[in-house]
Design a protein around this motif. Structure first.
Motif, PDB file in Angstrom:
ATOM      1  N   GLY A  31       0.819  -1.212   0.000  1.00 57.83           N
ATOM      2  CA  GLY A  31       0.000   0.000   0.000  1.00 57.83           C
ATOM      3  C   GLY A  31       0.850   1.259   0.000  1.00 57.83           C
ATOM      4  O   GLY A  31       0.571   2.212  -0.728  1.00 57.83           O
ATOM      5  N   SER A  75      -4.438   1.308   7.342  1.00 61.50           N
ATOM      6  CA  SER A  75      -4.599   0.961   5.929  1.00 61.50           C
ATOM      7  C   SER A  75      -5.812   1.609   5.278  1.00 61.50           C
ATOM      8  O   SER A  75      -5.887   1.665   4.051  1.00 61.50           O
ATOM      9  CB  SER A  75      -4.677  -0.558   5.765  1.00 61.50           C
ATOM     10  OG  SER A  75      -5.895  -1.048   6.288  1.00 61.50           O
ATOM     11  N   TYR A  76      -6.744   2.146   6.068  1.00 63.25           N
ATOM     12  CA  TYR A  76      -7.913   2.779   5.453  1.00 63.25           C
ATOM     13  C   TYR A  76      -7.490   3.907   4.523  1.00 63.25           C
ATOM     14  O   TYR A  76      -8.148   4.184   3.525  1.00 63.25           O
ATOM     15  CB  TYR A  76      -8.885   3.308   6.530  1.00 63.25           C
ATOM     16  CG  TYR A  76      -8.721   4.783   6.800  1.00 63.25           C
ATOM     17  CD1 TYR A  76      -9.539   5.705   6.162  1.00 63.25           C
ATOM     18  CD2 TYR A  76      -7.711   5.267   7.625  1.00 63.25           C
ATOM     19  CE1 TYR A  76      -9.372   7.068   6.373  1.00 63.25           C
ATOM     20  CE2 TYR A  76      -7.538   6.607   7.833  1.00 63.25           C
ATOM     21  CZ  TYR A  76      -8.373   7.509   7.213  1.00 63.25           C
ATOM     22  OH  TYR A  76      -8.201   8.852   7.392  1.00 63.25           O
ATOM     23  N   TYR A  95      -5.146   4.041   2.468  1.00 62.02           N
ATOM     24  CA  TYR A  95      -4.721   3.619   1.142  1.00 62.02           C
ATOM     25  C   TYR A  95      -5.853   3.734   0.120  1.00 62.02           C
ATOM     26  O   TYR A  95      -5.606   3.819  -1.079  1.00 62.02           O
ATOM     27  CB  TYR A  95      -4.211   2.174   1.159  1.00 62.02           C
ATOM     28  CG  TYR A  95      -2.939   1.983   1.935  1.00 62.02           C
ATOM     29  CD1 TYR A  95      -1.972   2.975   1.998  1.00 62.02           C
ATOM     30  CD2 TYR A  95      -2.688   0.802   2.607  1.00 62.02           C
ATOM     31  CE1 TYR A  95      -0.801   2.801   2.714  1.00 62.02           C
ATOM     32  CE2 TYR A  95      -1.523   0.604   3.319  1.00 62.02           C
ATOM     33  CZ  TYR A  95      -0.582   1.612   3.371  1.00 62.02           C
ATOM     34  OH  TYR A  95       0.570   1.422   4.070  1.00 62.02           O
ATOM     35  N   LEU A 100      -4.861  -3.731   0.659  1.00 59.50           N
ATOM     36  CA  LEU A 100      -5.960  -3.658   1.632  1.00 59.50           C
ATOM     37  C   LEU A 100      -6.494  -5.049   1.968  1.00 59.50           C
ATOM     38  O   LEU A 100      -6.776  -5.355   3.133  1.00 59.50           O
ATOM     39  CB  LEU A 100      -7.089  -2.781   1.093  1.00 59.50           C
ATOM     40  CG  LEU A 100      -6.802  -1.284   1.073  1.00 59.50           C
ATOM     41  CD1 LEU A 100      -7.868  -0.547   0.278  1.00 59.50           C
ATOM     42  CD2 LEU A 100      -6.727  -0.739   2.487  1.00 59.50           C
TER      43      LEU A 100
END
Length: 185
Positions: free
Chosen positions: A19, A137-138, A140, A173
């Motif tokens: 990511g 990671s949100y 990304y 993700l």
């Protein structure tokens, strides 16, 4: 190093690396097109590192705060806005308000509501209810959403490179979220 939190799984680490590579590849591509800078890329890398460190620290200290998710979001956005105003004043930047188009004002409103209030509210909820790797990671998904909005609102062309980056980010993700679920079993 992780402020007492459980180490992300190997699958999650791979997802976080992919990511980050995808986000950096978009920036490098912009730089190659003459619309970016090396200094800007360094700033982005430092911001990512600061975001990750801040996420770990805030998750560890969240129980000591009596702020709700929305109060934390409001505080973050207000302080960030004040920092940006201070830096822009120090750099002598100005704005030609009359030159801002209706599409520009609409884009700003969408960014405030969805990119600011809604996204950060969701981020703080994720931080409180999932592992830090999943919460981080949100972000990304932002380039994918941005490219999609840019395509539909302004007609920006999305070529094979950007589609490939989107596929890389979606894979990242998936690895991060799947790695979290695998560890939970």
């Amino acid at each position: 190093l992780l402020f007492g939190e459980k180490r992300p799984s190997n699958m999650q680490c791979l997802g976080l690396l992919l990511g980050s590579a995808g986000a950096m590849a978009l920036g490098v591509r912009q730089g190659g097109a003459g619309t970016g800078s090396t200094f800007g890329m360094i700033c982005i890398a430092l911001c990512i590192a600061g975001w990750v460190a801040g996420s770990f620290v805030s998750k560890r200290t969240a129980c000591k705060s009596r702020l709700t998710v929305m109060q934390s979001t409001a505080l973050l956005l207000m302080l960030g806005g004040l920092q940006l105003v201070a830096v822009s004043l120090l750099l002598g930047e100005s704005c030609a308000w009359a030159a801002v188009t209706p599409v520009g004002w609409t884009s700003l409103a969408v960014l405030i509501v969805f990119g600011g209030i809604t996204a950060y509210g969701c981020y703080f909820w994720l931080l409180a209810n999932t592992g830090t790797a999943v919460a981080i990671s949100y972000d990304y998904a932002s380039p994918i959403v941005g490219m999609g909005l840019s395509h539909f609102v302004t007609g920006e062309e999305i070529g094979f490179f950007k589609i490939g980056i989107c596929a890389l980010i979606l894979t990242a993700l998936t690895l991060v979220v799947f790695g979290e679920r695998k560890d939970a079993r």
